[in-house]
Design a protein around this motif. Structure first.
Motif: not given
Length: 97
Positions: A2-26
């Motif tokens: 069994e796969f831990k992740l599916k393509a759809s799970a990666i696509l739908e994953k949302e990350f919280k943004t912080g003060l010095r977070g990652y560049n969302q586009e990258e």
């Protein structure tokens, strides 16, 4: 398997943004690449599983094919041909004159 992740799970994953977070586009571009790899990986696994199944079926049928009736005519012809060569060698050409 069994796969831990599916393509759809990666696509739908949302990350919280912080003060010095990652560049969302990258992050989105990188995740798109990961999704494409997962989809290609899933297709390859499915293809190999199908091929594996087909090869197992062929392997199971192989003994049945080898147990088929032997070629009696070809075997007899081969024996007669060898016997003829043996006679020529033992008795020489006098036998056929």
């Amino acid at each position: 398997m069994e796969f831990k992740l599916k393509a759809s799970a990666i696509l739908e994953k949302e990350f919280k943004t912080g003060l010095r977070g990652y560049n969302q586009e990258e992050v989105d571009i990188f995740l798109d690449d990961i999704i494409q790899d997962y989809e290609a990986y899933e297709k390859k696994v499915a293809q190999l599983q199908l091929e594996n199944k087909q090869l197992k079926e062929e392997l199971a049928e192989a003994p049945k094919r080898t147990q088929a009736a032997p070629q009696v005519g070809a075997t007899n012809f081969d024996i007669l041909k060898r016997l003829s060569h043996l006679e020529k060698h033992v008795f020489g050409s006098k036998l056929y004159e």
